[in-house]
Design an enzyme around this catalytic site. Structure first.
Site, PDB file in Angstrom:
ATOM      1  N   TRP A 166       0.835  -1.212   0.000  1.00  0.00           N
ATOM      2  CA  TRP A 166       0.000   0.000   0.000  1.00  0.00           C
ATOM      3  C   TRP A 166       0.860   1.248   0.000  1.00  0.00           C
ATOM      4  CZ3 TRP A 166      -4.185  -1.288  -1.989  1.00  0.00           C
ATOM      5  CH2 TRP A 166      -4.864  -2.454  -1.632  1.00  0.00           C
ATOM      6  N   ASP A 215      -1.538   6.652   6.312  1.00  0.00           N
ATOM      7  CA  ASP A 215      -2.609   5.738   5.913  1.00  0.00           C
ATOM      8  C   ASP A 215      -2.841   4.824   7.117  1.00  0.00           C
ATOM      9  OD1 ASP A 215      -4.197   3.714   4.939  1.00  0.00           O
ATOM     10  OD2 ASP A 215      -2.951   3.266   3.178  1.00  0.00           O
ATOM     11  N   LYS A 239     -11.897  -2.064   7.320  1.00  0.00           N
ATOM     12  CA  LYS A 239     -11.002  -2.949   8.058  1.00  0.00           C
ATOM     13  C   LYS A 239     -11.377  -2.940   9.545  1.00  0.00           C
ATOM     14  CE  LYS A 239      -8.494  -3.223   4.186  1.00  0.00           C
ATOM     15  NZ  LYS A 239      -7.448  -2.369   3.720  1.00  0.00           N
TER      16      LYS A 239
HETATM   17  C1  LIG Z   1      -7.007  -2.003   2.350  1.00  0.00           C
HETATM   18  C2  LIG Z   1      -5.982  -0.958   2.353  1.00  0.00           C
HETATM   19  C3  LIG Z   1      -5.905   0.006   1.341  1.00  0.00           C
HETATM   20  C4  LIG Z   1      -6.841   0.010   0.153  1.00  0.00           C
HETATM   21  O1  LIG Z   1      -8.092   0.406   0.589  1.00  0.00           O
HETATM   22  P1  LIG Z   1      -9.342   0.612  -0.374  1.00  0.00           P
HETATM   23  O2  LIG Z   1     -10.371   1.093   0.592  1.00  0.00           O
HETATM   24  O3  LIG Z   1      -9.652  -0.709  -1.000  1.00  0.00           O
HETATM   25  O4  LIG Z   1      -8.987   1.644  -1.381  1.00  0.00           O
HETATM   26  C5  LIG Z   1      -4.953   0.998   1.457  1.00  0.00           C
HETATM   27  N1  LIG Z   1      -4.107   1.041   2.507  1.00  0.00           N
HETATM   28  C6  LIG Z   1      -4.150   0.135   3.494  1.00  0.00           C
HETATM   29  C7  LIG Z   1      -3.195   0.235   4.637  1.00  0.00           C
HETATM   30  C8  LIG Z   1      -5.088  -0.882   3.459  1.00  0.00           C
HETATM   31  O5  LIG Z   1      -5.130  -1.788   4.453  1.00  0.00           O
END
Ligand SMILES: *Cc1c(COP(=O)(O)O)cnc(C)c1O
Length: 361
Positions: free
Chosen positions: A102, A172, A196
């Site tokens: 990511w 993030d 998540k």
């Molecule tokens: C799942 C995830 C993403 C992608 O998320 P989307 O909502 O599918 O765009 C980005 N960064 C992290 C750390 C993630 O766990």
């Protein structure tokens, strides 16, 4: 059928308390005669839900008053471009630490808009650790410094935040937000997809310092300008209404049932320890991450062979322990044990691993 223990990395399991509340209110939300799904986002009933959600998020996370909270769509992925479009507007430079897939995607996407620098990476060892940083390599006039706070795929987490001085720190936090208290004032901007650890897919939460708003680059699409969403209280267009309601229920659960984020962290630590303690003494299963950088949320592990991994995953599934397969790019196994996973789920997983080891060791 009995409910399974769902170890999915996301969308992931929700607390039964939340699901039951949502079910109870599904046809008639608190005497309104409608489902939340059917409400206008501009109705008084819905605005109350959205306002309460923001107030509770501020309270639970301790978000200072000089920060805005946005409820957006588009997932964390959209933030990979929204962050540079709004922040890469001074020197046009930004620093990225590449700690996984990511973080790599975020870095690549931002590189389309300016001079982004990879200040450190852990790619040499399949992202199994958080790299040590050398501040002398940081870009002193960078517009921001980006990290992925918890690496969902590889199972590492930042236990100590980088000291970026006056350069805004952007994180993030998709797979660790609400898992423990974070000092929001250490960050300039935090973003997270809700699916998540905060609720269901469709909602992305952005928490950002006020002064970062209103400086989008020329040509930024209207929907990708933070200022538009700030000005319209996240109701510029239709927000993800039901997902925001589920986040509110998650916050109710954290406040009323768990007792806040300090208690949540305690719970998550105890839960993760059950699995890590087993891995540390096992002769068959092995955790793939350096101990100091282990995530409380995502725990990747392997057996000595892909065949045994597959055999274990099949037995786990039959036992009602599902979605334990590692990310399609890395293989092996991964247990995502977010807030909603009860300790009993992890205990059942470890009991199965123990049995499997005795039969196959
Ligand atoms: C799942 C995830 C993403 C992608 O998320 P989307 O909502 O599918 O765009 C980005 N960064 C992290 C750390 C993630 O766990």
């Amino acid at each position: 059928m009995a409910r399974v223990y769902n170890f999915s990395a996301g969308p992931s399991m929700l607390p039964e308390w939340v699901l039951k509340r949502a079910a109870d209110e599904l046809l008639d939300y608190q005497g309104t005669g409608q489902s939340v799904m059917e409400m206008s986002h501009r109705s008084k009933e819905y605005e109350q839900i959205m306002d309460a959600c923001e107030a509770q998020l501020r309270q639970v996370m301790g978000i200072p008053d000089n920060y805005k909270v946005l409820f957006l769509q588009g997932g964390a992925w959209t933030q990979f471009s929204m962050v540079p479009l709004n922040l890469l507007n001074g020197s046009g430079k930004a620093d990225y630490v590449v700690t996984g897939q990511w973080a790599t995607k975020a870095f690549q996407e931002a590189s389309r808009y300016g001079a982004c620098k990879e200040v450190a990476s852990s790619k040499d060892k399949t992202f199994s650790y958080i790299p040590k940083l050398d501040p002398s390599t940081f870009t002193p006039d960078a517009d921001y410094f980006h990290i992925c706070l918890n690496n969902t795929i590889y199972g590492t987490t930042w236990n100590t935040l980088p000291d970026t001085g006056s350069v805004p720190l952007v994180a993030d936090a998709s797979s660790c937000i609400l898992s423990k208290p974070y000092d929001v004032s250490k960050f300039a901007l935090i973003y997270a997809g809700a699916q998540k650890n905060m609720g269901i897919a469709g909602l992305t939460v952005v928490i950002l310092r006020e002064e970062l708003v209103g400086h989008a680059r020329e040509g930024t699409p209207t929907m990708l300008d933070y200022a538009i969403h700030v000005k319209n209280d996240s109701k510029f267009n239709t927000p993800p209404t039901y997902a925001i309601y589920i986040l509110k229920l998650m916050l109710d659960w954290i406040q009323q049932e768990i007792g806040g984020l300090t208690a949540m962290e305690q719970r998550n630590r105890e839960k993760a320890a059950v699995l890590y303690d087993f891995l540390d003494q096992s002769k068959l299963f092995r955790g793939t991450v350096e101990k100091a950088d282990r995530s409380l949320m995502n725990v990747p592990f392997v057996t000595p062979s892909a065949e045994l991994d597959a055999k274990f995953l099949a037995q786990a599934k039959a036992a009602g322990l599902v979605n334990l397969k590692g990310h399609r790019t890395v293989g092996g196994c991964r247990a995502s044990i977010y807030n909603a996973m009860p300790k009993e789920g992890v205990e059942q997983l470890v009991a199965l691993m123990d049995r499997f080891e005795k039969e196959n060791g």
